[in-house]
Design a protein around this motif. Sequence first.
Motif, PDB file in Angstrom:
ATOM      1  N   PHE A  22      76.138  58.334 118.993  1.00 35.77           N
ATOM      2  CA  PHE A  22      77.143  59.085 118.237  1.00 35.77           C
ATOM      3  C   PHE A  22      76.867  59.011 116.742  1.00 35.77           C
ATOM      4  O   PHE A  22      76.866  60.020 116.050  1.00 35.77           O
ATOM      5  N   ARG A  23      76.690  57.832 116.227  1.00 43.77           N
ATOM      6  CA  ARG A  23      76.337  57.591 114.825  1.00 43.77           C
ATOM      7  C   ARG A  23      75.223  56.553 114.829  1.00 43.77           C
ATOM      8  O   ARG A  23      75.380  55.466 115.375  1.00 43.77           O
ATOM      9  N   VAL A  24      74.117  56.842 114.208  1.00 39.37           N
ATOM     10  CA  VAL A  24      72.945  55.973 114.280  1.00 39.37           C
ATOM     11  C   VAL A  24      73.166  54.661 113.533  1.00 39.37           C
ATOM     12  O   VAL A  24      72.874  53.583 114.048  1.00 39.37           O
ATOM     13  N   PHE A  25      73.705  54.729 112.341  1.00 38.76           N
ATOM     14  CA  PHE A  25      73.745  53.542 111.489  1.00 38.76           C
ATOM     15  C   PHE A  25      75.020  52.717 111.615  1.00 38.76           C
ATOM     16  O   PHE A  25      75.022  51.534 111.280  1.00 38.76           O
ATOM     17  N   LEU A  26      76.097  53.285 112.066  1.00 43.60           N
ATOM     18  CA  LEU A  26      77.366  52.560 112.140  1.00 43.60           C
ATOM     19  C   LEU A  26      77.322  51.382 113.122  1.00 43.60           C
ATOM     20  O   LEU A  26      77.737  50.276 112.765  1.00 43.60           O
ATOM     21  N   PRO A  27      76.812  51.539 114.351  1.00 46.09           N
ATOM     22  CA  PRO A  27      76.713  50.369 115.237  1.00 46.09           C
ATOM     23  C   PRO A  27      75.773  49.296 114.695  1.00 46.09           C
ATOM     24  O   PRO A  27      76.024  48.100 114.866  1.00 46.09           O
ATOM     25  N   MET A  28      74.718  49.732 114.029  1.00 46.06           N
ATOM     26  CA  MET A  28      73.813  48.751 113.432  1.00 46.06           C
ATOM     27  C   MET A  28      74.508  47.990 112.308  1.00 46.06           C
ATOM     28  O   MET A  28      74.279  46.789 112.134  1.00 46.06           O
ATOM     29  N   LEU A  29      75.366  48.673 111.554  1.00 47.87           N
ATOM     30  CA  LEU A  29      76.150  48.007 110.512  1.00 47.87           C
ATOM     31  C   LEU A  29      77.107  46.987 111.123  1.00 47.87           C
ATOM     32  O   LEU A  29      77.270  45.885 110.592  1.00 47.87           O
ATOM     33  N   VAL A  30      77.736  47.345 112.237  1.00 47.04           N
ATOM     34  CA  VAL A  30      78.650  46.420 112.912  1.00 47.04           C
ATOM     35  C   VAL A  30      77.898  45.185 113.403  1.00 47.04           C
ATOM     36  O   VAL A  30      78.363  44.044 113.236  1.00 47.04           O
ATOM     37  N   VAL A  31      76.724  45.389 113.982  1.00 46.07           N
ATOM     38  CA  VAL A  31      75.907  44.259 114.434  1.00 46.07           C
ATOM     39  C   VAL A  31      75.490  43.401 113.245  1.00 46.07           C
ATOM     40  O   VAL A  31      75.533  42.168 113.305  1.00 46.07           O
ATOM     41  N   SER A  32      75.120  44.038 112.156  1.00 47.48           N
ATOM     42  CA  SER A  32      74.716  43.312 110.960  1.00 47.48           C
ATOM     43  C   SER A  32      75.859  42.477 110.398  1.00 47.48           C
ATOM     44  O   SER A  32      75.674  41.298 110.053  1.00 47.48           O
ATOM     45  N   ALA A  33      77.047  43.055 110.321  1.00 52.64           N
ATOM     46  CA  ALA A  33      78.202  42.319 109.804  1.00 52.64           C
ATOM     47  C   ALA A  33      78.585  41.177 110.740  1.00 52.64           C
ATOM     48  O   ALA A  33      78.913  40.077 110.280  1.00 52.64           O
ATOM     49  N   ALA A  34      78.538  41.406 112.044  1.00 51.81           N
ATOM     50  CA  ALA A  34      78.872  40.350 113.004  1.00 51.81           C
ATOM     51  C   ALA A  34      77.832  39.238 112.982  1.00 51.81           C
ATOM     52  O   ALA A  34      78.178  38.054 113.106  1.00 51.81           O
ATOM     53  N   ALA A  35      76.561  39.584 112.804  1.00 51.79           N
ATOM     54  CA  ALA A  35      75.518  38.559 112.714  1.00 51.79           C
ATOM     55  C   ALA A  35      75.635  37.786 111.406  1.00 51.79           C
ATOM     56  O   ALA A  35      75.430  36.566 111.375  1.00 51.79           O
ATOM     57  N   TYR A  36      75.983  38.469 110.328  1.00 55.14           N
ATOM     58  CA  TYR A  36      76.125  37.818 109.027  1.00 55.14           C
ATOM     59  C   TYR A  36      77.280  36.815 109.029  1.00 55.14           C
ATOM     60  O   TYR A  36      77.173  35.735 108.462  1.00 55.14           O
ATOM     61  N   THR A  37      78.388  37.178 109.669  1.00 56.61           N
ATOM     62  CA  THR A  37      79.551  36.285 109.706  1.00 56.61           C
ATOM     63  C   THR A  37      79.446  35.216 110.794  1.00 56.61           C
ATOM     64  O   THR A  37      80.290  34.337 110.862  1.00 56.61           O
TER      65      THR A  37
END
Length: 179
Positions: A22-37
């Motif tokens: 659906f959106r290429v970068f939004l799920p990757m951003l969510v994974v990035s934020a969850a991995a960062y925290t």
Amino acid sequence: MSDLDLALSIALGVGLAAATGFRVFLPMLVVSAAAYTGYLPVGENFAWLGTPSAMMMLGVAAVVEILAYYIPGVDNLLDTLATPAAVVAGTLVSAAVITDLPPMLKWTTAIIAGGGVAGLTQGVTALLRAKSTVLTAGVGNPSSLRRSLAAPFSSRFSRLRRRSSRSSWSSCSCGWRCG
């Protein structure tokens, strides 16, 4: 890792891969934020996803992607570019969250399940957008197009309708307007 944890990580990977359709970068951003925290463990080769620079880069890309879909013409071009990108992003996101598997099995699952689901979702989404664009002539809402095209003539048509309602025609029992 237990069987349940393994099944959950595969399901999470496939679900995130579908979201990249659906959106290429939004799920990757969510994974990035969850991995960062620290809420989402990612594979050791994907530790870069949990860095502030990756989060910033993916955040900018997600905002640009979302805004670009509101510009007519650009959204069709973006669908063309996003289809192969969704397959790659779906594979990467799946591989990032599927941990504790042998590399051969991990990448096979990520490519087939993650990339396949992402490509299928993106393909269907692009097809539906293209159908909507063709049916609405690129306007988005056919009723608003009809109203905007008919606006100069609407007062003339409303006068004609009022005159025809005052006619001497009467309805008979057959349902037709008989004289």
